[in-house]
Design a protein around this motif. Structure first.
Motif, PDB file in Angstrom:
ATOM      1  N   GLY A 231       0.754  -1.125   0.041  1.00  0.00           N
ATOM      2  CA  GLY A 231      -0.328  -0.042  -0.107  1.00  0.00           C
ATOM      3  C   GLY A 231       0.750   1.212   0.040  1.00  0.00           C
ATOM      4  O   GLY A 231       0.559   2.322  -0.592  1.00  0.00           O
ATOM      5  N   LEU A 232       1.969   1.145   0.945  1.00  0.00           N
ATOM      6  CA  LEU A 232       2.611   2.557   0.848  1.00  0.00           C
ATOM      7  C   LEU A 232       3.361   2.791  -0.359  1.00  0.00           C
ATOM      8  O   LEU A 232       3.212   3.838  -0.818  1.00  0.00           O
ATOM      9  N   PHE A 233       3.904   1.839  -1.194  1.00  0.00           N
ATOM     10  CA  PHE A 233       4.902   1.889  -2.432  1.00  0.00           C
ATOM     11  C   PHE A 233       3.708   2.282  -3.516  1.00  0.00           C
ATOM     12  O   PHE A 233       3.786   3.158  -4.284  1.00  0.00           O
ATOM     13  N   LEU A 234       2.442   1.592  -3.558  1.00  0.00           N
ATOM     14  CA  LEU A 234       1.626   1.771  -4.367  1.00  0.00           C
ATOM     15  C   LEU A 234       0.878   3.309  -4.413  1.00  0.00           C
ATOM     16  O   LEU A 234       0.701   3.917  -5.383  1.00  0.00           O
ATOM     17  N   GLY A 237       3.178   5.530  -6.517  1.00  0.00           N
ATOM     18  CA  GLY A 237       3.522   4.892  -7.960  1.00  0.00           C
ATOM     19  C   GLY A 237       4.508   3.870  -8.114  1.00  0.00           C
ATOM     20  O   GLY A 237       5.213   3.765  -9.179  1.00  0.00           O
ATOM     21  N   ILE A 238       4.669   2.980  -7.240  1.00  0.00           N
ATOM     22  CA  ILE A 238       5.552   1.842  -7.310  1.00  0.00           C
ATOM     23  C   ILE A 238       4.994   0.525  -7.028  1.00  0.00           C
ATOM     24  O   ILE A 238       4.144   0.550  -5.776  1.00  0.00           O
ATOM     25  N   ARG A 239       5.195  -0.598  -7.919  1.00  0.00           N
ATOM     26  CA  ARG A 239       4.852  -1.940  -7.484  1.00  0.00           C
ATOM     27  C   ARG A 239       5.972  -2.658  -6.371  1.00  0.00           C
ATOM     28  O   ARG A 239       6.917  -2.576  -6.955  1.00  0.00           O
ATOM     29  N   LEU A 240       5.176  -3.078  -5.386  1.00  0.00           N
ATOM     30  CA  LEU A 240       6.265  -3.767  -4.706  1.00  0.00           C
ATOM     31  C   LEU A 240       6.125  -5.449  -5.401  1.00  0.00           C
ATOM     32  O   LEU A 240       5.198  -6.153  -5.229  1.00  0.00           O
ATOM     33  N   VAL A 241       7.128  -5.818  -5.941  1.00  0.00           N
ATOM     34  CA  VAL A 241       7.252  -7.161  -6.556  1.00  0.00           C
ATOM     35  C   VAL A 241       7.578  -8.151  -5.805  1.00  0.00           C
ATOM     36  O   VAL A 241       6.916  -9.200  -5.529  1.00  0.00           O
ATOM     37  N   ASP A 242       8.618  -7.994  -4.872  1.00  0.00           N
ATOM     38  CA  ASP A 242       8.938  -8.997  -3.813  1.00  0.00           C
ATOM     39  C   ASP A 242       9.864  -8.206  -2.819  1.00  0.00           C
ATOM     40  O   ASP A 242      10.404  -7.087  -3.192  1.00  0.00           O
ATOM     41  N   PHE A 243      10.093  -8.880  -1.642  1.00  0.00           N
ATOM     42  CA  PHE A 243      11.121  -8.237  -0.733  1.00  0.00           C
ATOM     43  C   PHE A 243      11.568  -9.365   0.110  1.00  0.00           C
ATOM     44  O   PHE A 243      10.900 -10.579   0.383  1.00  0.00           O
ATOM     45  N   LYS A 244      12.652  -9.141   0.841  1.00  0.00           N
ATOM     46  CA  LYS A 244      13.399 -10.026   1.930  1.00  0.00           C
ATOM     47  C   LYS A 244      13.250  -9.487   3.243  1.00  0.00           C
ATOM     48  O   LYS A 244      13.484  -8.365   3.293  1.00  0.00           O
ATOM     49  N   GLU A 298      15.192   8.385  -5.946  1.00  0.00           N
ATOM     50  CA  GLU A 298      13.792   8.576  -6.628  1.00  0.00           C
ATOM     51  C   GLU A 298      12.875   7.752  -5.391  1.00  0.00           C
ATOM     52  O   GLU A 298      11.562   8.394  -5.188  1.00  0.00           O
ATOM     53  N   VAL A 299      12.999   6.691  -4.922  1.00  0.00           N
ATOM     54  CA  VAL A 299      12.381   6.003  -3.861  1.00  0.00           C
ATOM     55  C   VAL A 299      11.981   6.913  -2.763  1.00  0.00           C
ATOM     56  O   VAL A 299      10.896   7.087  -2.349  1.00  0.00           O
ATOM     57  N   ALA A 300      13.392   7.640  -2.426  1.00  0.00           N
ATOM     58  CA  ALA A 300      13.254   8.476  -1.220  1.00  0.00           C
ATOM     59  C   ALA A 300      12.503   9.437  -1.463  1.00  0.00           C
ATOM     60  O   ALA A 300      11.707  10.043  -0.400  1.00  0.00           O
ATOM     61  N   LYS A 301      12.628  10.187  -2.557  1.00  0.00           N
ATOM     62  CA  LYS A 301      11.835  11.493  -3.000  1.00  0.00           C
ATOM     63  C   LYS A 301      10.092  11.050  -2.974  1.00  0.00           C
ATOM     64  O   LYS A 301       9.587  11.817  -2.436  1.00  0.00           O
ATOM     65  N   ARG A 302       9.957  10.047  -3.614  1.00  0.00           N
ATOM     66  CA  ARG A 302       8.501   9.733  -3.564  1.00  0.00           C
ATOM     67  C   ARG A 302       7.768   9.368  -2.431  1.00  0.00           C
ATOM     68  O   ARG A 302       6.678   9.832  -1.977  1.00  0.00           O
ATOM     69  N   LEU A 303       8.652   8.902  -1.361  1.00  0.00           N
ATOM     70  CA  LEU A 303       8.071   8.600   0.061  1.00  0.00           C
ATOM     71  C   LEU A 303       8.286  10.007   0.729  1.00  0.00           C
ATOM     72  O   LEU A 303       7.755   9.786   1.867  1.00  0.00           O
ATOM     73  N   GLY A 304       8.993  11.094   0.383  1.00  0.00           N
ATOM     74  CA  GLY A 304       8.844  12.424   1.121  1.00  0.00           C
ATOM     75  C   GLY A 304       9.926  12.381   2.008  1.00  0.00           C
ATOM     76  O   GLY A 304       9.977  13.504   2.751  1.00  0.00           O
ATOM     77  N   ILE A 305      11.007  11.522   1.892  1.00  0.00           N
ATOM     78  CA  ILE A 305      12.021  11.496   2.646  1.00  0.00           C
ATOM     79  C   ILE A 305      13.036  12.566   2.085  1.00  0.00           C
ATOM     80  O   ILE A 305      13.835  13.137   2.867  1.00  0.00           O
TER      81      ILE A 305
END
Ligand code: 5GP
Length: 322
Positions: A231-234, A237-244, A298-305
């Motif tokens: 939900g956070l990434f969606l 505008g980011i799809r969470l494909v997978d994570f560890k 880019e990830v950090a910017k989109r999250l507002g960090i």
């Protein structure tokens, strides 16, 4: 002095067998093994528990800095170093700029990666704490470091997949990008010498890496983390494909609970731009796509960090070995 033989006690990813339990001069419960001293956050008998969790003796929010040179290094991994923390039961997690892949056969130093991972992981863990998902995270200390609770790392990499990619695609011949019928949880045994082999619950319980109840707890956490992260990434505008993710046992008094540990960052997730499918994660390094620092920023910017105008710090990748 009490002495107890532990089946397997593991601290910061290292297994210690046959630890001895002592009480030191201050009454701290201390495990020792081959001269190594490990203080766990367990109170001396008769001590009020509030002193040890969020009570008045342990104020995690009060800055107490130990100069780097005087810190004791507990563990060094490929991308992070763990130092002794300012209070018993705490550690300092330091994010390095090293990028490794294929069991460290590929290695580069990418200046600024550690700073971005520290910030992104802080953001994720703080939000997990806020929504009641227990983690080891206490607070960020500086650009590269965070204060965490010391836990016994369960020697498993827990991978959650929403979309086929990476080793799943290779192993089962499913085209990358295929939406999976449901989220899939996999376990890998954390062992560099063996290349982190995939294992089943049977292996995990038979070899004593975790109990059936602990596996249930880990899976419940994995599902909650996946729901939150998706939900956070969606939302940006980011799809969470997978994570560890990794989990640890956190001891509070005589109680133990499983918490999310280690880091959650573009190093440990596959993140694709929802429109272009551009990769914003460590696959940029694994697949020689370049632009890793820019992708993480880019990830950090989109999250507002990171603000729009900020540029990632760094002079570009430095090849360490081929
Ligand atoms: P795969 O099994 O497809 O290679 O990886 C699945 C997911 O887990 C990917 O998001 C990948 O980044 C992550 N992952 C797997 N193993 C590791 C590891 O050893 N370190 C890190 N940082 N991430 C991993």
């Amino acid at each position: 002095m009490a002495r107890r033989v532990l089946p397997v006690a593991s601290v910061a990813g290292r297994a210690y067998v046959d630890c001895a339990l002592h009480y030191d001069r201050l009454g701290f419960r201390v495990w020792t093994d081959s001269g190594l001293r490990v203080a766990l956050s367990v109170p001396p008998p008769g001590t009020a528990s509030s002193h040890w969790s969020h009570g008045n003796l342990m104020d995690f929010h009060k800055p107490r800095y130990t100069p780097m040179s005087r810190r004791r290094r507990i563990y060094e991994g490929k991308a992070k170093v763990l130092y002794e923390g300012p209070e018993p039961g705490t550690l300092i997690q330091h994010f390095k700029d090293d990028a490794t892949a294929f069991n460290a056969k590929k290695h580069q130093v990418i200046e600024g990666k550690g700073v971005l991972n520290n910030r992104i992981s802080e953001y994720v863990f703080q939000h997990l704490n806020d929504i009641g998902v227990p983690t080891h995270f206490i607070r960020r200390l500086n650009m590269r470091e965070q204060l965490i609770r010391e836990v016994e790392i369960i020697p498993l990499e827990v991978v959650v997949r929403n979309v086929a990619a990476g080793s799943l695609s290779q192993r089962l011949g499913i085209e990358e990008g295929t939406q999976l019928p449901r989220s899939i949880i996999e376990f890998y045994y954390k062992n560099d010498a063996l290349g982190d082999p995939m294992v089943s619950e049977e292996h995990i319980t038979a070899f004593g890496w975790a109990t059936p109840q602990e596996i249930d707890d880990v899976m419940a956490l994995a599902i909650r983390v996946n729901d939150f992260l998706s939900g956070l990434f969606l939302g940006v505008g980011i799809r969470l494909v997978d994570f560890k993710m990794e989990c640890g046992r956190l001891w509070e008094n005589e109680m133990m609970r499983i918490v999310v540990a280690d880091e959650i960052s573009p190093d440990s997730c596959r993140l694709w731009d929802i429109k272009s499918n551009e990769k914003l994660d460590k696959d940029r390094f694994r697949r020689d796509l370049g632009g890793l620092l820019e992708a993480y920023a880019e990830v950090a910017k989109r999250l507002g960090i990171m603000s729009e105008g900020e540029r990632p710090q760094g002079t570009g990748p430095v090849l360490v070995k081929g």
